[in-house]
Design a protein around this motif. Structure first.
Motif, PDB file in Angstrom:
ATOM      1  N   THR A  57       0.823  -1.212   0.000  1.00  0.00           N
ATOM      2  CA  THR A  57       0.000   0.000   0.000  1.00  0.00           C
ATOM      3  C   THR A  57       0.852   1.255   0.000  1.00  0.00           C
ATOM      4  O   THR A  57       0.358   2.351   0.160  1.00  0.00           O
ATOM      5  N   ASP A  58       2.137   1.073  -0.201  1.00  0.00           N
ATOM      6  CA  ASP A  58       3.032   2.234  -0.167  1.00  0.00           C
ATOM      7  C   ASP A  58       3.046   2.937  -1.514  1.00  0.00           C
ATOM      8  O   ASP A  58       2.494   2.475  -2.498  1.00  0.00           O
ATOM      9  N   THR A  59       3.695   4.087  -1.517  1.00  0.00           N
ATOM     10  CA  THR A  59       3.905   4.865  -2.738  1.00  0.00           C
ATOM     11  C   THR A  59       5.403   4.999  -2.945  1.00  0.00           C
ATOM     12  O   THR A  59       6.143   5.345  -2.028  1.00  0.00           O
TER      13      THR A  59
END
Length: 120
Positions: free
Chosen positions: A104-106
Motif C-alpha cells: 500500500t506504499d507509494t
C-alpha cells in the motif's frame, strides 16, 4: 524503476518564459502523480505544481496564474510552462513521479534537476 530526465532550464530575463520538460522511462504504466518541485539556494525544496494521471492540477500560490503544468501520458512526459518569471523563481527545478508500491506504499522518483536562472 522509473527514470526521470528534465530539460528546458536555462537563463532568462525577468518577465520572460521557459518551458521545462520531464520524460519518464522504465516502469511508467502506473505512474500516478507527476509534479515539479524547486529548491532555491539556502531554502527547502518546495512543491511548485502537480498533475494527476487524470489531469487534476494544483499550484503553489506563488506561481498561480503564471505557471501551467501539463502532462502527455502517451509520451510519459510532464511539462511546466513558466511565464512572467522573476528573480524569486530562480532555483533548481526537480521532477517527481509517484507510483504504487508492492503493497500500500507509494514509491517516489526524482529527476536530477534543471537550473532556472532569472536575470533582472
Amino acid at each position: 524503476q522509473v527514470q526521470l530526465v528534465e530539460s528546458g532550464g536555462g537563463l532568462v530575463q525577468a518577465g520572460g518564459s521557459l518551458r521545462l520538460s520531464c520524460a519518464a522511462s522504465g516502469i511508467t504504466f502506473n505512474i500516478n502523480v507527476m509534479a515539479w518541485y524547486r529548491q532555491a539556494p539556502g531554502k527547502e525544496r518546495e512543491l511548485v505544481a502537480f498533475v494527476s494521471r487524470g489531469g487534476i492540477t494544483d499550484y503553489a500560490d506563488s506561481v498561480k496564474g503564471r505557471f501551467t503544468i501539463s502532462r502527455d501520458n502517451t509520451k510519459n512526459t510532464v511539462y511546466l510552462q513558466m511565464n512572467s518569471l522573476s528573480a524569486e523563481d530562480k532555483a533548481v527545478y526537480y521532477c517527481r513521479a509517484d507510483r504504487p508500491g508492492a503493497l500500500t506504499d507509494t514509491v517516489i522518483y526524482w529527476g536530477q534537476g534543471t537550473q532556472v536562472t532569472v536575470s533582472s
